[in-house]
Design a protein around this motif. Structure first.
Motif, PDB file in Angstrom:
ATOM      1  N   ALA A  71      22.751 -34.267  76.190  1.00  0.00           N
ATOM      2  CA  ALA A  71      22.031 -33.996  77.438  1.00  0.00           C
ATOM      3  C   ALA A  71      20.659 -33.406  77.147  1.00  0.00           C
ATOM      4  N   ALA A 122      15.759 -41.084  76.259  1.00  0.00           N
ATOM      5  CA  ALA A 122      15.888 -41.525  77.648  1.00  0.00           C
ATOM      6  C   ALA A 122      15.693 -43.037  77.734  1.00  0.00           C
ATOM      7  N   LEU A 152      18.435 -36.210  76.018  1.00  0.00           N
ATOM      8  CA  LEU A 152      18.036 -37.068  77.142  1.00  0.00           C
ATOM      9  C   LEU A 152      16.943 -36.404  77.965  1.00  0.00           C
ATOM     10  N   TRP A 194      18.753 -44.804  76.520  1.00  0.00           N
ATOM     11  CA  TRP A 194      19.816 -44.665  77.525  1.00  0.00           C
ATOM     12  C   TRP A 194      19.590 -45.690  78.639  1.00  0.00           C
ATOM     13  N   THR A 195      18.352 -45.785  79.134  1.00  0.00           N
ATOM     14  CA  THR A 195      18.037 -46.716  80.227  1.00  0.00           C
ATOM     15  C   THR A 195      18.294 -48.155  79.802  1.00  0.00           C
ATOM     16  N   ALA A 249      22.610 -48.280  79.027  1.00  0.00           N
ATOM     17  CA  ALA A 249      23.596 -47.871  80.030  1.00  0.00           C
ATOM     18  C   ALA A 249      23.996 -49.023  80.967  1.00  0.00           C
TER      19      ALA A 249
END
Lengths: 201, 192
Positions: free
Chosen positions: A27, A37, A30, A40-41, A44
Protein backbone atom coordinates in the motif's frame (compact mmCIF):
# COMPACT_ATOMS: atom_id res chain seq x y z
CA UNK A 1 3.23 -25.85 32.94
CA UNK A 2 0.28 -26.19 30.60
CA UNK A 3 0.57 -27.88 27.23
CA UNK A 4 -0.03 -24.75 25.13
CA UNK A 5 1.79 -25.15 21.84
CA UNK A 6 4.03 -22.14 22.09
CA UNK A 7 5.70 -22.72 18.75
CA UNK A 8 2.27 -22.62 17.11
CA UNK A 9 1.47 -19.33 18.89
CA UNK A 10 4.65 -17.78 17.61
CA UNK A 11 4.24 -19.22 14.10
CA UNK A 12 0.70 -17.80 13.92
CA UNK A 13 1.84 -14.35 15.11
CA UNK A 14 4.76 -14.45 12.66
CA UNK A 15 2.53 -15.45 9.73
CA UNK A 16 -0.06 -12.71 10.35
CA UNK A 17 2.77 -10.23 11.01
CA UNK A 18 4.44 -11.04 7.68
CA UNK A 19 1.14 -10.76 5.77
CA UNK A 20 0.33 -7.38 7.35
CA UNK A 21 3.87 -6.15 6.74
CA UNK A 22 3.74 -7.21 3.08
CA UNK A 23 0.26 -5.71 2.56
CA UNK A 24 1.28 -2.49 4.28
CA UNK A 25 4.47 -2.22 2.23
CA UNK A 26 2.45 -2.75 -0.98
CA UNK A 27 0.00 0.00 0.00
CA UNK A 28 2.85 2.38 0.81
CA UNK A 29 4.47 1.61 -2.55
CA UNK A 30 1.17 2.20 -4.39
CA UNK A 31 0.69 5.53 -2.66
CA UNK A 32 4.21 6.83 -3.04
CA UNK A 33 5.80 5.32 -6.19
CA UNK A 34 4.23 6.31 -9.53
CA UNK A 35 5.75 3.23 -11.23
CA UNK A 36 4.04 0.91 -8.74
CA UNK A 37 0.69 2.67 -9.32
CA UNK A 38 1.21 2.36 -13.08
CA UNK A 39 1.88 -1.36 -12.90
CA UNK A 40 -1.18 -1.80 -10.68
CA UNK A 41 -3.37 0.07 -13.20
CA UNK A 42 -2.04 -2.04 -16.08
CA UNK A 43 -2.38 -5.48 -14.42
CA UNK A 44 -5.40 -5.12 -12.10
CA UNK A 45 -8.11 -5.10 -14.88
CA UNK A 46 -6.62 -8.29 -16.40
CA UNK A 47 -6.63 -10.03 -13.01
CA UNK A 48 -10.23 -8.96 -12.33
CA UNK A 49 -11.41 -10.13 -15.73
CA UNK A 50 -9.74 -13.50 -15.36
CA UNK A 51 -11.27 -13.93 -11.87
CA UNK A 52 -14.73 -13.11 -13.25
CA UNK A 53 -13.96 -15.53 -16.11
CA UNK A 54 -13.29 -18.37 -13.61
CA UNK A 55 -16.49 -17.53 -11.75
CA UNK A 56 -18.48 -17.68 -15.02
CA UNK A 57 -16.84 -20.95 -16.10
CA UNK A 58 -17.59 -22.85 -12.89
CA UNK A 59 -21.38 -22.75 -12.46
CA UNK A 60 -23.31 -25.02 -10.09
CA UNK A 61 -26.02 -26.41 -12.43
CA UNK A 62 -28.27 -23.53 -13.45
CA UNK A 63 -28.16 -21.83 -10.06
CA UNK A 64 -26.40 -18.83 -11.49
CA UNK A 65 -23.47 -18.86 -9.10
CA UNK A 66 -20.04 -20.43 -9.09
CA UNK A 67 -18.88 -23.36 -6.99
CA UNK A 68 -15.68 -21.36 -6.46
CA UNK A 69 -17.69 -19.03 -4.21
CA UNK A 70 -18.95 -22.06 -2.27
CA UNK A 71 -15.37 -23.33 -2.01
CA UNK A 72 -14.18 -19.99 -0.65
CA UNK A 73 -16.99 -19.94 1.94
CA UNK A 74 -16.12 -23.51 2.95
CA UNK A 75 -12.44 -22.60 3.25
CA UNK A 76 -13.28 -19.61 5.48
CA UNK A 77 -15.51 -21.82 7.64
CA UNK A 78 -12.70 -24.36 8.00
CA UNK A 79 -10.18 -21.66 8.98
CA UNK A 80 -12.62 -20.20 11.54
CA UNK A 81 -13.11 -23.64 13.12
CA UNK A 82 -9.35 -24.25 13.21
CA UNK A 83 -8.79 -20.86 14.88
CA UNK A 84 -11.49 -21.62 17.46
CA UNK A 85 -9.79 -24.94 18.26
CA UNK A 86 -6.49 -23.06 18.47
CA UNK A 87 -7.98 -20.62 21.01
CA UNK A 88 -9.67 -23.32 23.09
CA UNK A 89 -6.51 -25.42 23.29
CA UNK A 90 -4.56 -22.62 25.02
CA UNK A 91 -3.77 -23.30 28.66
CA UNK A 92 -4.91 -26.92 28.83
CA UNK A 93 -3.02 -29.69 30.53
CA UNK A 94 -4.63 -30.02 33.97
CA UNK A 95 -5.01 -33.50 35.38
CA UNK A 96 -6.90 -34.95 38.32
CA UNK A 97 -4.69 -37.99 38.68
CA UNK A 98 -1.46 -37.88 40.65
CA UNK A 99 -0.23 -41.47 40.64
CA UNK A 100 -1.38 -44.69 39.05
CA UNK A 101 0.21 -47.97 39.93
CA UNK A 102 -0.79 -51.51 39.18
CA UNK A 103 -0.33 -53.82 42.13
CA UNK A 104 0.18 -57.20 40.54
CA UNK A 105 -2.95 -59.04 39.41
CA UNK A 106 -5.26 -57.34 41.85
CA UNK A 107 -5.95 -54.15 39.95
CA UNK A 108 -4.63 -50.64 40.19
CA UNK A 109 -4.09 -47.96 42.78
CA UNK A 110 -4.91 -44.42 41.73
CA UNK A 111 -4.02 -41.44 43.88
CA UNK A 112 -6.00 -38.38 42.94
CA UNK A 113 -4.29 -35.03 42.58
CA UNK A 114 -6.67 -33.54 45.14
CA UNK A 115 -4.90 -35.53 47.88
CA UNK A 116 -1.61 -33.74 47.36
CA UNK A 117 -3.24 -30.41 46.51
CA UNK A 118 -5.30 -30.29 49.70
CA UNK A 119 -2.49 -31.54 51.92
CA UNK A 120 -0.05 -28.91 50.64
CA UNK A 121 -2.61 -26.10 50.63
CA UNK A 122 -3.53 -26.88 54.22
CA UNK A 123 0.13 -27.04 55.28
CA UNK A 124 1.10 -23.79 53.57
CA UNK A 125 -1.96 -21.99 54.88
CA UNK A 126 -0.50 -22.19 58.39
CA UNK A 127 2.56 -20.12 57.46
CA UNK A 128 2.42 -16.38 57.91
CA UNK A 129 5.05 -15.89 55.20
CA UNK A 130 2.45 -16.61 52.54
CA UNK A 131 -0.51 -14.35 51.91
CA UNK A 132 -2.07 -17.03 49.75
CA UNK A 133 -1.08 -20.21 48.00
CA UNK A 134 -2.67 -22.53 45.49
CA UNK A 135 -1.74 -25.97 44.25
CA UNK A 136 -2.72 -27.50 40.92
CA UNK A 137 -1.60 -30.55 38.97
CA UNK A 138 -0.55 -30.71 35.34
CA UNK A 139 0.39 -33.50 33.01
CA UNK A 140 3.85 -32.79 31.58
CA UNK A 141 5.43 -35.34 29.23
CA UNK A 142 3.50 -38.21 30.75
CA UNK A 143 4.25 -37.30 34.36
CA UNK A 144 1.95 -35.57 36.85
CA UNK A 145 3.60 -32.41 38.12
CA UNK A 146 2.43 -30.34 41.09
CA UNK A 147 2.42 -26.59 40.61
CA UNK A 148 2.54 -24.64 43.86
CA UNK A 149 1.90 -20.90 43.48
CA UNK A 150 2.45 -18.72 46.50
CA UNK A 151 2.08 -15.01 47.14
CA UNK A 152 4.61 -13.88 49.73
CA UNK A 153 4.34 -11.21 52.39
CA UNK A 154 6.47 -8.17 51.81
CA UNK A 155 10.14 -8.69 52.68
CA UNK A 156 9.99 -12.47 53.04
CA UNK A 157 13.21 -14.13 51.89
CA UNK A 158 12.57 -16.30 48.84
CA UNK A 159 15.04 -18.82 50.25
CA UNK A 160 12.93 -19.15 53.39
CA UNK A 161 9.83 -19.67 51.25
CA UNK A 162 11.60 -22.42 49.28
CA UNK A 163 12.70 -24.17 52.49
CA UNK A 164 9.14 -24.17 53.88
CA UNK A 165 7.65 -25.65 50.71
CA UNK A 166 10.50 -28.17 50.43
CA UNK A 167 9.85 -29.37 53.97
CA UNK A 168 6.15 -29.96 53.34
CA UNK A 169 6.82 -31.58 50.01
CA UNK A 170 9.29 -34.03 51.57
CA UNK A 171 6.65 -34.88 54.17
CA UNK A 172 4.22 -35.53 51.32
CA UNK A 173 6.83 -37.74 49.61
CA UNK A 174 6.97 -39.86 52.77
CA UNK A 175 3.19 -40.08 52.81
CA UNK A 176 2.90 -41.12 49.16
CA UNK A 177 6.05 -43.19 48.99
CA UNK A 178 6.93 -41.42 45.73
CA UNK A 179 8.65 -38.21 44.78
CA UNK A 180 6.19 -36.30 42.66
CA UNK A 181 7.92 -33.65 40.52
CA UNK A 182 6.89 -30.14 41.58
CA UNK A 183 7.29 -26.54 40.60
CA UNK A 184 7.13 -23.64 43.04
CA UNK A 185 6.27 -20.17 41.82
CA UNK A 186 6.85 -17.36 44.28
CA UNK A 187 5.21 -14.04 43.51
CA UNK A 188 4.66 -10.78 45.33
CA UNK A 189 1.44 -9.32 44.14
CA UNK A 190 -0.59 -6.26 44.97
CA UNK A 191 -1.41 -7.00 48.60
CA UNK A 192 2.23 -7.70 49.38
CA UNK A 193 3.16 -4.15 48.43
CA UNK A 194 0.40 -2.27 50.20
CA UNK A 195 0.97 -3.83 53.61
CA UNK A 196 0.77 -0.87 55.96
CA UNK A 197 3.72 1.46 56.35
CA UNK A 198 5.50 1.39 59.68
CA UNK A 199 5.76 4.75 61.38
CA UNK A 200 7.23 5.60 64.74
CA UNK A 201 6.36 9.01 66.13
CA UNK B 1 20.02 -28.98 41.34
CA UNK B 2 17.94 -30.60 38.62
CA UNK B 3 16.44 -33.76 40.03
CA UNK B 4 13.77 -34.63 37.51
CA UNK B 5 13.93 -34.80 33.69
CA UNK B 6 10.92 -32.47 33.24
CA UNK B 7 12.42 -29.65 35.36
CA UNK B 8 14.44 -27.95 32.58
CA UNK B 9 11.29 -27.79 30.46
CA UNK B 10 9.18 -26.47 33.34
CA UNK B 11 11.73 -23.79 34.21
CA UNK B 12 12.13 -22.68 30.61
CA UNK B 13 8.36 -22.40 30.17
CA UNK B 14 7.84 -20.57 33.47
CA UNK B 15 10.50 -17.95 32.69
CA UNK B 16 9.29 -17.18 29.15
CA UNK B 17 6.03 -15.81 27.83
CA UNK B 18 3.74 -18.24 25.97
CA UNK B 19 2.46 -15.38 23.76
CA UNK B 20 -1.05 -16.73 24.33
CA UNK B 21 -2.77 -13.37 24.76
CA UNK B 22 -1.41 -11.92 21.52
CA UNK B 23 -2.11 -15.14 19.61
CA UNK B 24 -5.71 -15.28 20.91
CA UNK B 25 -6.39 -11.60 20.14
CA UNK B 26 -5.06 -11.98 16.58
CA UNK B 27 -7.07 -15.20 16.15
CA UNK B 28 -10.29 -13.47 17.30
CA UNK B 29 -9.72 -10.58 14.88
CA UNK B 30 -9.06 -13.09 12.06
CA UNK B 31 -12.25 -15.01 12.95
CA UNK B 32 -14.33 -11.79 12.88
CA UNK B 33 -12.86 -10.78 9.50
CA UNK B 34 -13.48 -14.30 8.15
CA UNK B 35 -17.09 -14.35 9.37
CA UNK B 36 -17.73 -10.94 7.82
CA UNK B 37 -16.30 -11.98 4.42
CA UNK B 38 -18.27 -15.24 4.50
CA UNK B 39 -21.48 -13.30 5.33
CA UNK B 40 -21.00 -11.00 2.36
CA UNK B 41 -20.34 -13.98 0.07
CA UNK B 42 -23.50 -15.76 1.25
CA UNK B 43 -25.58 -12.56 0.89
CA UNK B 44 -24.27 -12.18 -2.68
CA UNK B 45 -25.18 -15.84 -3.39
CA UNK B 46 -28.82 -15.36 -2.35
CA UNK B 47 -28.82 -11.97 -4.07
CA UNK B 48 -29.64 -10.13 -0.86
CA UNK B 49 -28.38 -6.54 -0.34
CA UNK B 50 -24.80 -6.41 1.00
CA UNK B 51 -24.02 -5.35 4.56
CA UNK B 52 -21.29 -2.92 3.54
CA UNK B 53 -20.01 -3.86 0.11
CA UNK B 54 -20.71 -6.82 -2.16
CA UNK B 55 -17.77 -9.10 -3.05
CA UNK B 56 -17.79 -8.12 -6.74
CA UNK B 57 -17.80 -4.40 -5.92
CA UNK B 58 -14.99 -4.99 -3.44
CA UNK B 59 -12.93 -6.71 -6.14
CA UNK B 60 -13.53 -3.83 -8.56
CA UNK B 61 -12.60 -1.13 -6.06
CA UNK B 62 -9.49 -3.10 -5.09
CA UNK B 63 -8.51 -2.88 -8.78
CA UNK B 64 -8.85 0.89 -8.62
CA UNK B 65 -7.23 1.31 -5.20
CA UNK B 66 -4.37 3.34 -6.67
CA UNK B 67 -6.94 6.12 -7.33
CA UNK B 68 -7.49 6.51 -3.56
CA UNK B 69 -5.80 9.64 -2.17
CA UNK B 70 -2.11 8.66 -1.84
CA UNK B 71 -2.01 10.05 1.68
CA UNK B 72 -4.77 7.72 2.88
CA UNK B 73 -3.17 4.75 1.10
CA UNK B 74 0.22 5.49 2.68
CA UNK B 75 -1.29 6.06 6.13
CA UNK B 76 -3.19 2.76 5.94
CA UNK B 77 -0.07 0.99 4.69
CA UNK B 78 2.09 2.39 7.49
CA UNK B 79 -0.48 1.33 10.09
CA UNK B 80 -0.70 -2.22 8.71
CA UNK B 81 3.09 -2.47 8.42
CA UNK B 82 3.57 -1.28 12.02
CA UNK B 83 1.08 -3.82 13.39
CA UNK B 84 2.76 -6.50 11.26
CA UNK B 85 6.17 -5.52 12.60
CA UNK B 86 4.92 -5.62 16.20
CA UNK B 87 3.53 -9.13 15.66
CA UNK B 88 6.80 -10.27 14.06
CA UNK B 89 8.74 -8.92 17.03
CA UNK B 90 6.40 -10.81 19.40
CA UNK B 91 6.95 -13.96 17.34
CA UNK B 92 10.75 -13.72 17.31
CA UNK B 93 11.88 -12.20 20.63
CA UNK B 94 12.38 -14.63 23.56
CA UNK B 95 9.75 -12.91 25.72
CA UNK B 96 11.58 -13.32 29.01
CA UNK B 97 9.45 -12.90 32.10
CA UNK B 98 10.68 -10.90 35.09
CA UNK B 99 11.57 -14.07 37.03
CA UNK B 100 14.60 -15.93 38.30
CA UNK B 101 15.27 -19.59 39.01
CA UNK B 102 16.30 -20.64 42.51
CA UNK B 103 18.19 -23.77 43.54
CA UNK B 104 16.43 -26.56 45.40
CA UNK B 105 17.19 -30.18 46.09
CA UNK B 106 13.62 -31.24 45.64
CA UNK B 107 11.61 -28.98 43.31
CA UNK B 108 11.93 -26.51 40.46
CA UNK B 109 11.60 -22.92 41.72
CA UNK B 110 10.87 -19.64 39.95
CA UNK B 111 10.60 -16.39 41.85
CA UNK B 112 9.26 -13.05 40.61
CA UNK B 113 11.83 -10.26 40.55
CA UNK B 114 9.61 -8.15 42.79
CA UNK B 115 9.84 -10.74 45.57
CA UNK B 116 13.64 -10.64 45.37
CA UNK B 117 13.45 -6.83 45.42
CA UNK B 118 11.18 -6.83 48.45
CA UNK B 119 13.51 -9.19 50.31
CA UNK B 120 16.57 -7.07 49.43
CA UNK B 121 14.76 -3.94 50.62
CA UNK B 122 14.17 -5.54 54.01
CA UNK B 123 17.81 -6.70 54.18
CA UNK B 124 19.10 -3.23 53.31
CA UNK B 125 16.89 -1.35 55.76
CA UNK B 126 17.59 -3.80 58.57
CA UNK B 127 21.34 -3.50 57.97
CA UNK B 128 21.10 0.30 57.82
CA UNK B 129 18.85 0.53 60.86
CA UNK B 130 16.19 2.51 59.01
CA UNK B 131 12.48 2.12 58.35
CA UNK B 132 11.54 -0.57 55.76
CA UNK B 133 9.80 2.05 53.63
CA UNK B 134 12.94 4.01 52.91
CA UNK B 135 14.61 1.67 50.45
CA UNK B 136 13.56 1.26 46.84
CA UNK B 137 14.89 -1.82 45.09
CA UNK B 138 14.67 -2.56 41.38
CA UNK B 139 15.61 -6.06 40.23
CA UNK B 140 16.11 -6.74 36.54
CA UNK B 141 17.51 -9.76 34.72
CA UNK B 142 21.11 -9.35 35.91
CA UNK B 143 21.23 -6.47 38.37
CA UNK B 144 19.64 -5.14 41.50
CA UNK B 145 19.65 -1.43 42.29
CA UNK B 146 19.14 -0.60 45.97
CA UNK B 147 18.32 3.04 46.63
CA UNK B 148 18.36 4.03 50.27
CA UNK B 149 16.87 7.24 51.66
CA UNK B 150 18.59 7.96 54.99
CA UNK B 151 16.77 9.72 57.83
CA UNK B 152 17.71 13.37 58.03
CA UNK B 153 20.71 14.05 60.26
CA UNK B 154 21.65 10.41 60.82
CA UNK B 155 24.38 8.88 58.70
CA UNK B 156 23.78 5.37 57.34
CA UNK B 157 26.53 2.82 56.98
CA UNK B 158 26.66 2.33 53.23
CA UNK B 159 29.39 -0.31 53.47
CA UNK B 160 27.33 -2.32 55.93
CA UNK B 161 24.23 -2.15 53.67
CA UNK B 162 26.28 -3.18 50.62
CA UNK B 163 27.76 -6.12 52.53
CA UNK B 164 24.35 -7.28 53.74
CA UNK B 165 22.77 -7.00 50.30
CA UNK B 166 25.62 -8.91 48.66
CA UNK B 167 25.48 -11.59 51.31
CA UNK B 168 21.73 -12.00 50.78
CA UNK B 169 22.16 -12.24 46.99
CA UNK B 170 24.95 -14.80 47.41
CA UNK B 171 22.80 -16.98 49.63
CA UNK B 172 19.89 -16.66 47.21
CA UNK B 173 21.88 -18.20 44.31
CA UNK B 174 19.36 -16.94 41.76
CA UNK B 175 19.93 -17.96 38.14
CA UNK B 176 20.81 -15.96 36.10
CA UNK B 177 23.07 -14.34 38.69
CA UNK B 178 22.28 -10.85 39.99
CA UNK B 179 24.83 -8.14 40.76
CA UNK B 180 23.91 -5.41 43.20
CA UNK B 181 24.54 -1.71 43.44
CA UNK B 182 23.68 0.31 46.53
CA UNK B 183 23.02 4.04 46.24
CA UNK B 184 22.46 6.13 49.35
CA UNK B 185 20.64 9.41 48.67
CA UNK B 186 22.77 12.47 49.51
CA UNK B 187 19.95 14.31 51.22
CA UNK B 188 18.09 12.78 54.11
CA UNK B 189 14.37 12.78 54.65
CA UNK B 190 12.83 14.25 57.77
CA UNK B 191 11.05 11.62 59.81
CA UNK B 192 12.42 8.78 57.73
Amino acid sequence: MNNTNRFLNRAWLGLVGLLLLAGGAAAIALGSLPEAAERWTSTAPDVISSVSGWLRDSPVGDAGFSWLTIAVIAAIALIVVLLLVFIIRQGNGHTRELLRESSGDNGETIVEAAVAEQALREALHAHREFISSSVSTYRVRGASVLKISTVCQRGVSPTAAVRIVERHLIALDALLGREVPALLQISGGFRARTTGATRLL
Amino acid sequence: MITHPVYPRLLRRETHSPRSVAAIVVAIVAILVGLYVATELVLALVEAPALLISPSDALLSLGGIDRVIPGALIAGGVLAALIGLALLILALLPGRRARHRLPSERLAVVVDNEVIASSLARTATTAGGISPDNATVTVSHRRALVEVQPPSGLPVDEAEITRAVEERLDSLEARPGIRSKVAVARHGKVGA
